[in-house]
Design a protein around this motif. Structure first.
Motif, PDB file in Angstrom:
ATOM      1  N   LYS A 258     -10.829  11.802  -0.807  1.00  0.00           N
ATOM      2  CA  LYS A 258     -10.936  10.741   0.217  1.00  0.00           C
ATOM      3  C   LYS A 258     -11.658   9.516  -0.330  1.00  0.00           C
ATOM      4  O   LYS A 258     -11.230   8.380  -0.111  1.00  0.00           O
ATOM      5  CB  LYS A 258     -11.651  11.301   1.444  1.00  0.00           C
ATOM      6  CG  LYS A 258     -10.810  12.369   2.159  1.00  0.00           C
ATOM      7  CD  LYS A 258     -10.858  12.209   3.671  1.00  0.00           C
ATOM      8  CE  LYS A 258      -9.722  12.988   4.326  1.00  0.00           C
ATOM      9  NZ  LYS A 258     -10.098  14.321   4.757  1.00  0.00           N
ATOM     10  N   ASP A 259     -12.764   9.735  -1.055  1.00  0.00           N
ATOM     11  CA  ASP A 259     -13.498   8.599  -1.626  1.00  0.00           C
ATOM     12  C   ASP A 259     -12.665   7.903  -2.694  1.00  0.00           C
ATOM     13  O   ASP A 259     -12.674   6.667  -2.804  1.00  0.00           O
ATOM     14  CB  ASP A 259     -14.831   9.067  -2.222  1.00  0.00           C
ATOM     15  CG  ASP A 259     -15.806   9.548  -1.160  1.00  0.00           C
ATOM     16  OD1 ASP A 259     -15.650   9.122   0.013  1.00  0.00           O
ATOM     17  OD2 ASP A 259     -16.702  10.341  -1.479  1.00  0.00           O
ATOM     18  N   PHE A 260     -11.959   8.695  -3.494  1.00  0.00           N
ATOM     19  CA  PHE A 260     -11.093   8.141  -4.533  1.00  0.00           C
ATOM     20  C   PHE A 260     -10.014   7.263  -3.893  1.00  0.00           C
ATOM     21  O   PHE A 260      -9.723   6.161  -4.359  1.00  0.00           O
ATOM     22  CB  PHE A 260     -10.454   9.287  -5.322  1.00  0.00           C
ATOM     23  CG  PHE A 260      -9.785   8.877  -6.605  1.00  0.00           C
ATOM     24  CD1 PHE A 260     -10.422   9.040  -7.824  1.00  0.00           C
ATOM     25  CD2 PHE A 260      -8.502   8.335  -6.606  1.00  0.00           C
ATOM     26  CE1 PHE A 260      -9.806   8.664  -9.012  1.00  0.00           C
ATOM     27  CE2 PHE A 260      -7.876   7.961  -7.782  1.00  0.00           C
ATOM     28  CZ  PHE A 260      -8.528   8.131  -8.989  1.00  0.00           C
ATOM     29  N   LEU A 261      -9.448   7.771  -2.801  1.00  0.00           N
ATOM     30  CA  LEU A 261      -8.376   7.055  -2.124  1.00  0.00           C
ATOM     31  C   LEU A 261      -8.862   5.719  -1.567  1.00  0.00           C
ATOM     32  O   LEU A 261      -8.138   4.716  -1.607  1.00  0.00           O
ATOM     33  CB  LEU A 261      -7.801   7.928  -1.002  1.00  0.00           C
ATOM     34  CG  LEU A 261      -6.567   7.412  -0.279  1.00  0.00           C
ATOM     35  CD1 LEU A 261      -5.420   7.201  -1.251  1.00  0.00           C
ATOM     36  CD2 LEU A 261      -6.161   8.379   0.815  1.00  0.00           C
ATOM     37  N   ASP A 262     -10.103   5.687  -1.063  1.00  0.00           N
ATOM     38  CA  ASP A 262     -10.659   4.433  -0.553  1.00  0.00           C
ATOM     39  C   ASP A 262     -10.683   3.374  -1.656  1.00  0.00           C
ATOM     40  O   ASP A 262     -10.309   2.212  -1.424  1.00  0.00           O
ATOM     41  CB  ASP A 262     -12.085   4.659  -0.024  1.00  0.00           C
ATOM     42  CG  ASP A 262     -12.113   5.434   1.285  1.00  0.00           C
ATOM     43  OD1 ASP A 262     -11.056   5.514   1.949  1.00  0.00           O
ATOM     44  OD2 ASP A 262     -13.187   5.964   1.640  1.00  0.00           O
ATOM     45  N   VAL A 263     -11.124   3.766  -2.848  1.00  0.00           N
ATOM     46  CA  VAL A 263     -11.192   2.811  -3.960  1.00  0.00           C
ATOM     47  C   VAL A 263      -9.783   2.411  -4.404  1.00  0.00           C
ATOM     48  O   VAL A 263      -9.516   1.240  -4.697  1.00  0.00           O
ATOM     49  CB  VAL A 263     -12.006   3.403  -5.138  1.00  0.00           C
ATOM     50  CG1 VAL A 263     -12.012   2.448  -6.333  1.00  0.00           C
ATOM     51  CG2 VAL A 263     -13.432   3.703  -4.699  1.00  0.00           C
ATOM     52  N   LEU A 264      -8.871   3.381  -4.434  1.00  0.00           N
ATOM     53  CA  LEU A 264      -7.498   3.082  -4.839  1.00  0.00           C
ATOM     54  C   LEU A 264      -6.838   2.090  -3.882  1.00  0.00           C
ATOM     55  O   LEU A 264      -6.182   1.140  -4.302  1.00  0.00           O
ATOM     56  CB  LEU A 264      -6.675   4.363  -4.944  1.00  0.00           C
ATOM     57  CG  LEU A 264      -5.221   4.200  -5.377  1.00  0.00           C
ATOM     58  CD1 LEU A 264      -5.112   3.512  -6.733  1.00  0.00           C
ATOM     59  CD2 LEU A 264      -4.505   5.553  -5.418  1.00  0.00           C
ATOM     60  N   ARG A 265      -7.022   2.317  -2.586  1.00  0.00           N
ATOM     61  CA  ARG A 265      -6.441   1.392  -1.599  1.00  0.00           C
ATOM     62  C   ARG A 265      -6.990  -0.019  -1.785  1.00  0.00           C
ATOM     63  O   ARG A 265      -6.235  -1.005  -1.742  1.00  0.00           O
ATOM     64  CB  ARG A 265      -6.753   1.879  -0.170  1.00  0.00           C
ATOM     65  CG  ARG A 265      -5.956   3.080   0.300  1.00  0.00           C
ATOM     66  CD  ARG A 265      -6.281   3.323   1.775  1.00  0.00           C
ATOM     67  NE  ARG A 265      -5.932   4.657   2.216  1.00  0.00           N
ATOM     68  CZ  ARG A 265      -4.713   5.030   2.569  1.00  0.00           C
ATOM     69  NH1 ARG A 265      -3.723   4.189   2.526  1.00  0.00           N
ATOM     70  NH2 ARG A 265      -4.487   6.280   2.970  1.00  0.00           N
ATOM     71  N   ARG A 266      -8.318  -0.138  -1.976  1.00  0.00           N
ATOM     72  CA  ARG A 266      -8.918  -1.461  -2.176  1.00  0.00           C
ATOM     73  C   ARG A 266      -8.395  -2.105  -3.460  1.00  0.00           C
ATOM     74  O   ARG A 266      -8.143  -3.314  -3.500  1.00  0.00           O
ATOM     75  CB  ARG A 266     -10.444  -1.337  -2.253  1.00  0.00           C
ATOM     76  CG  ARG A 266     -11.122  -1.084  -0.924  1.00  0.00           C
ATOM     77  CD  ARG A 266     -12.590  -1.486  -0.954  1.00  0.00           C
ATOM     78  NE  ARG A 266     -13.333  -0.779  -1.975  1.00  0.00           N
ATOM     79  CZ  ARG A 266     -13.926   0.409  -1.787  1.00  0.00           C
ATOM     80  NH1 ARG A 266     -13.822   1.020  -0.621  1.00  0.00           N
ATOM     81  NH2 ARG A 266     -14.597   0.977  -2.772  1.00  0.00           N
ATOM     82  N   THR A 267      -8.224  -1.286  -4.488  1.00  0.00           N
ATOM     83  CA  THR A 267      -7.759  -1.802  -5.782  1.00  0.00           C
ATOM     84  C   THR A 267      -6.318  -2.308  -5.685  1.00  0.00           C
ATOM     85  O   THR A 267      -5.972  -3.337  -6.263  1.00  0.00           O
ATOM     86  CB  THR A 267      -7.870  -0.696  -6.851  1.00  0.00           C
ATOM     87  OG1 THR A 267      -9.228  -0.251  -6.923  1.00  0.00           O
ATOM     88  CG2 THR A 267      -7.454  -1.217  -8.224  1.00  0.00           C
ATOM     89  N   LEU A 268      -5.482  -1.588  -4.937  1.00  0.00           N
ATOM     90  CA  LEU A 268      -4.108  -2.028  -4.753  1.00  0.00           C
ATOM     91  C   LEU A 268      -4.039  -3.295  -3.909  1.00  0.00           C
ATOM     92  O   LEU A 268      -3.096  -4.088  -4.039  1.00  0.00           O
ATOM     93  CB  LEU A 268      -3.272  -0.910  -4.123  1.00  0.00           C
ATOM     94  CG  LEU A 268      -3.070   0.335  -4.976  1.00  0.00           C
ATOM     95  CD1 LEU A 268      -2.375   1.438  -4.170  1.00  0.00           C
ATOM     96  CD2 LEU A 268      -2.283   0.020  -6.245  1.00  0.00           C
ATOM     97  N   GLY A 269      -5.039  -3.449  -3.041  1.00  0.00           N
ATOM     98  CA  GLY A 269      -5.183  -4.691  -2.287  1.00  0.00           C
ATOM     99  C   GLY A 269      -4.131  -4.925  -1.254  1.00  0.00           C
ATOM    100  O   GLY A 269      -3.781  -6.059  -0.952  1.00  0.00           O
TER     101      GLY A 269
END
Length: 269
Positions: A258-269
């Motif tokens: 879940k934490d990884f996904l939060d960063v991935l979503r922000r990175t994809l923008g």
């Protein structure tokens, strides 16, 4: 939640198995040696917002290969990913590449830049980018030679010692169980035909920096100092871009999903 649909695609020298789930912009999750099952934790969560594509690389799990002695050259793997993306459709895709799959992603952007919107390359194990490149080269040859001389169990021990990445079963009970036939086949192909072509891949930096695709490099917060995190740092430096810290280690998308996904979503923008 939509269930994944199963597909197969004939490509030169192989038949690829892939799955599609969700809707929206396409994101393809690419690993090596890891395939569809390795992304089981994160794929359904991403499918809430994206059309998620996962696949088994040629010669692994449900993807067959005509020539078992064919090496897993990143350019060849990139061509496979291109063909899957074209079969799925939907224009330039987001690509998340993990480990050897991140190397595949770099080859994909260099060779087929119009197919990628953003590549997130998470801990690509690019040995020759390290300051001690020759020592790293010798370490990889040592793992390969150990596999040839002493088999996969000894090779995994040497691999874990050199990289800091433990891909073997955890716990005493797991360690006592003989590996499955699929795990043995995966290890044989990985050590025999994937390890050296992938870790010795040299990215085409002029192509990467001239491509319309955005390339982002990620490393784990708990794998700092390990081989693949250090190669990620080296890649980000060569590209002149910041390294994005992702929760967890080399497989943080599975351990800290879940934490990884939060960063991935922000990175994809």
């Amino acid at each position: 939640m939509s269930l994944p649909t199963s597909h197969s695609l004939d490509v030169p020298g192989a038949r690829l198995y892939y799955e599609v789930q969700g809707s929206g912009s396409v994101i393809m999750l690419v690993g090596h040696p890891m395939g569809v099952s390795g992304f089981a934790a994160i794929a359904p969560l991403l499918a809430e917002d994206y059309t998620v594509v996962t696949y088994d690389p040629r010669g692994f799990s449900r993807s067959t290969i005509d020539d078992p002695d064919q090496d897993a050259e990143p350019d060849l793997l990139a061509d496979d990913v291109r063909r899957v993306l074209e079969a799925v459709g939907g224009g330039p895709a987001y690509v998340f590449g993990s480990s050897g799959g991140a190397v595949t992603g770099l080859a994909l952007v260099a060779r087929y830049p119009g197919h990628v919107e953003t590549l997130v390359a998470h801990e690509p194990p690019l040995a020759l980018l390290l300051p001690e490149a020759e020592k790293a080269r010798a370490g990889m040859h040592d793992i390969y030679d150990t596999y040839r001389e002493s088999g996969i169990s000894a090779a995994w021990q040497r691999f874990s010692g050199f990289t800091g990445i433990n891909m073997r079963p955890q716990g005493e009970d797991a360690a006592r169980q003989p590996p499955s036939a699929e795990a043995v086949a995966m290890s044989e192909r990985f050590f025999g035909h994937g390890l050296l072509p992938i870790t010795f891949y040299q990215p085409d930096f002029s192509a990467l920096q001239g491509a319309p695709a955005r390339v982002v490099v990620g490393g784990g917060t708990t794998s700092k100092g390990q081989f693949a995190q250090r190669t990620a740092v080296a890649l980000a430096e060569r590209l002149g871009s910041p390294l994005i810290d992702f929760p967890g280690g080399h497989a943080g998308f599975a351990s800290d999903t879940k934490d990884f996904l939060d960063v991935l979503r922000r990175t994809l923008g």
